[in-house]
Design a protein around this motif. Structure first.
Motif, mmCIF file in Angstrom:
data_model
loop_
_atom_site.group_PDB
_atom_site.id
_atom_site.type_symbol
_atom_site.label_atom_id
_atom_site.label_comp_id
_atom_site.label_asym_id
_atom_site.label_seq_id
_atom_site.Cartn_x
_atom_site.Cartn_y
_atom_site.Cartn_z
ATOM 1 N N THR A 288 0.830 -1.206 0.000
ATOM 2 C CA THR A 288 0.000 0.000 0.000
ATOM 3 C C THR A 288 0.864 1.256 0.000
ATOM 4 O O THR A 288 0.580 2.214 -0.731
ATOM 5 N N TYR B 121 0.987 3.971 -3.006
ATOM 6 C CA TYR B 121 0.721 5.390 -2.755
ATOM 7 C C TYR B 121 1.871 6.258 -3.259
ATOM 8 O O TYR B 121 1.645 7.329 -3.835
ATOM 9 N N TYR C 75 1.534 6.488 -6.925
ATOM 10 C CA TYR C 75 0.425 7.398 -7.213
ATOM 11 C C TYR C 75 0.870 8.856 -7.115
ATOM 12 O O TYR C 75 0.490 9.689 -7.946
ATOM 13 N N LEU C 76 1.689 9.176 -6.121
ATOM 14 C CA LEU C 76 2.156 10.555 -5.959
ATOM 15 C C LEU C 76 3.137 10.967 -7.048
ATOM 16 O O LEU C 76 3.182 12.137 -7.441
#
Length: 77
Positions: free
Chosen positions: A63, A67, A70-71
């Protein structure tokens, strides 16, 4: 050119903190997996607690990595 040294220090501190946290959580996942496999080798019955620990820790690591991706990738925003 002005450099905001306090912001740079905050980013560095958070980066180091998250890196250490992910390494610790991953190590706990490896420990849970070792406990699970060790209980199978000794014939003491399968330790579902070790398996659950490993699964949760590896899921948490995945996770955090997802993330971070994603950033970084602008198409995901």
């Amino acid at each position: 050119m002005q450099l905001d040294w306090s912001a740079l220090g905050q980013v560095t501190a958070v980066s180091i903190g998250v890196t250490v946290a992910v390494v610790v959580v991953f190590a706990l996942g490896v420990l849970g997996l070792a406990r699970y496999e060790g209980s199978q080798d000794t014939g003491a019955g399968a330790s579902t607690l070790g398996r659950a620990q490993a699964a949760l820790c590896f899921l948490a690591c995945a996770t955090v990595v997802a993330y971070g991706i994603y950033l970084i990738v602008p198409q995901f925003h």
